[in-house]
Design a protein around this motif. Sequence first.
Motif, PDB file in Angstrom:
ATOM      1  N   UNK A  34       1.031  -1.123   0.123  1.00 42.79           N
ATOM      2  CA  UNK A  34       0.025  -0.021   0.000  1.00 42.79           C
ATOM      3  C   UNK A  34       0.960   1.319   0.025  1.00 42.79           C
ATOM      4  N   UNK A  35       1.979   1.423   0.694  1.00 40.79           N
ATOM      5  CA  UNK A  35       2.873   2.386   0.891  1.00 40.79           C
ATOM      6  C   UNK A  35       3.611   2.518  -0.446  1.00 40.79           C
ATOM      7  N   UNK A  36       4.008   1.547  -1.155  1.00 42.05           N
ATOM      8  CA  UNK A  36       4.591   1.545  -2.504  1.00 42.05           C
ATOM      9  C   UNK A  36       3.536   2.194  -3.484  1.00 42.05           C
ATOM     10  N   UNK A  37       2.412   1.812  -3.473  1.00 40.47           N
ATOM     11  CA  UNK A  37       1.384   2.241  -4.317  1.00 40.47           C
ATOM     12  C   UNK A  37       1.194   3.641  -4.136  1.00 40.47           C
ATOM     13  N   UNK A  38       1.155   4.330  -3.008  1.00 42.28           N
ATOM     14  CA  UNK A  38       0.992   5.559  -2.426  1.00 42.28           C
ATOM     15  C   UNK A  38       1.975   6.481  -3.012  1.00 42.28           C
ATOM     16  N   UNK A  39       3.374   5.877  -2.718  1.00 40.88           N
ATOM     17  CA  UNK A  39       4.463   6.715  -3.409  1.00 40.88           C
ATOM     18  C   UNK A  39       4.545   6.808  -4.779  1.00 40.88           C
ATOM     19  N   UNK A  40       4.050   5.770  -5.508  1.00 42.02           N
ATOM     20  CA  UNK A  40       4.079   5.931  -7.167  1.00 42.02           C
ATOM     21  C   UNK A  40       3.121   6.957  -7.457  1.00 42.02           C
ATOM     22  N   UNK A  93      -3.026  -4.279  -3.255  1.00 41.06           N
ATOM     23  CA  UNK A  93      -3.104  -4.876  -4.611  1.00 41.06           C
ATOM     24  C   UNK A  93      -2.938  -4.429  -5.616  1.00 41.06           C
ATOM     25  N   UNK A  94      -2.831  -2.851  -5.443  1.00 36.95           N
ATOM     26  CA  UNK A  94      -2.774  -2.079  -6.706  1.00 36.95           C
ATOM     27  C   UNK A  94      -1.415  -1.506  -6.851  1.00 36.95           C
ATOM     28  N   UNK A  95      -0.243  -2.147  -6.307  1.00 36.17           N
ATOM     29  CA  UNK A  95       0.980  -1.570  -6.447  1.00 36.17           C
ATOM     30  C   UNK A  95       1.636  -1.918  -7.848  1.00 36.17           C
ATOM     31  N   UNK A  96       1.423  -3.044  -8.476  1.00 34.79           N
ATOM     32  CA  UNK A  96       1.753  -3.168  -9.990  1.00 34.79           C
ATOM     33  C   UNK A  96       1.098  -2.276 -10.637  1.00 34.79           C
ATOM     34  N   UNK A  97      -0.228  -2.150 -10.519  1.00 39.71           N
ATOM     35  CA  UNK A  97      -0.912  -1.044 -11.311  1.00 39.71           C
ATOM     36  C   UNK A  97      -0.421   0.299 -11.400  1.00 39.71           C
ATOM     37  N   UNK A  98       0.186   0.745 -10.019  1.00 39.11           N
ATOM     38  CA  UNK A  98       0.677   2.168  -9.948  1.00 39.11           C
ATOM     39  C   UNK A  98       1.978   2.134 -10.463  1.00 39.11           C
ATOM     40  N   UNK A  99       2.607   1.099 -10.409  1.00 41.22           N
ATOM     41  CA  UNK A  99       4.100   1.101 -11.065  1.00 41.22           C
ATOM     42  C   UNK A  99       3.873   1.349 -12.532  1.00 41.22           C
TER      43      UNK A  99
END
Length: 286
Positions: A34-40, A93-99
């Motif tokens: 979740x934090x990776x998602x937010x940062x991206x 679950x969205x970190x791949x989408x965010x990147x």
Amino acid sequence: MDYEQIRCERDGPFMIITLNRPDKLNAYTGRMGAEITDAFEQADRDDAVRAIIVTGAGRAFCAGADVSGGAKSFDTSGSHGAGVFSSSGTRSGRFVEAIFNCRKPSIAAINGGAVGVGITMALPMDVRIAAKGARIGFIFARRGLVPEAGSAWFLPKLVGLPQALRWCLSGRTFEADEALRGGLVSEVVEPAELLARAKEIAHEMTAETSPVSIALTRQMLWRFAGAPDPFELLDIDKPMSIERGGHADVREGVQAFIEKRSPDFPGKVSQDMPSQYPWWRGVQKP
């Protein structure tokens, strides 16, 4: 969002994300995702950010999912397994989408061990470099799992199907030099030089380029690399080129070339994306 498991710092035009559970070899949790998602997503919105570098604190990049819950670490009926795959109130679950959807290029600086999700999270990034001594593994079959985080799509695109099959079906770990030979990483450098080299690559990709052009180019390359023919792309790139041709970015790029100076592109990703974007959703801006 307050970050607990990553650090997020600015270094000039670059955002540096550091996976920050060094005592756990940066093992992945839903909270980290979740934090990776937010940062991206923050980087995507911020015109001052030109590129993103992801690395790990301590001696590992990411040792895969947190298995401190024992044999049931991946069983979502228990609290530990649920926390690996999600975290209350977050969007792990969205970190791949965010990147993947981020309009800024990203670089994985793999400073140490990267296995399971620890390597698959790096696949949607645009460049991967590794420190000498780093070990990598797509270990899912050895845990009774399957490749996750979209890796069965990303990995063959990056290294070809035969190499992807060899690594995934064996589930073994391998050295950074093998990752280099297989095309998974583009460089292997001394550990002390890793972050500096990542910044050099980020500078190379951003110092003389239009932010809007970079945003569009990485999406075009990623999304059409596996297309069966060029015709859908041709329907997009011609009108996009025409529309961009009338933009101040192109006038500046040509003038800078004529005057033999570095360009100063005025276009902003937040407001100057062309009407064709995002073409994959069938939506055009009014």
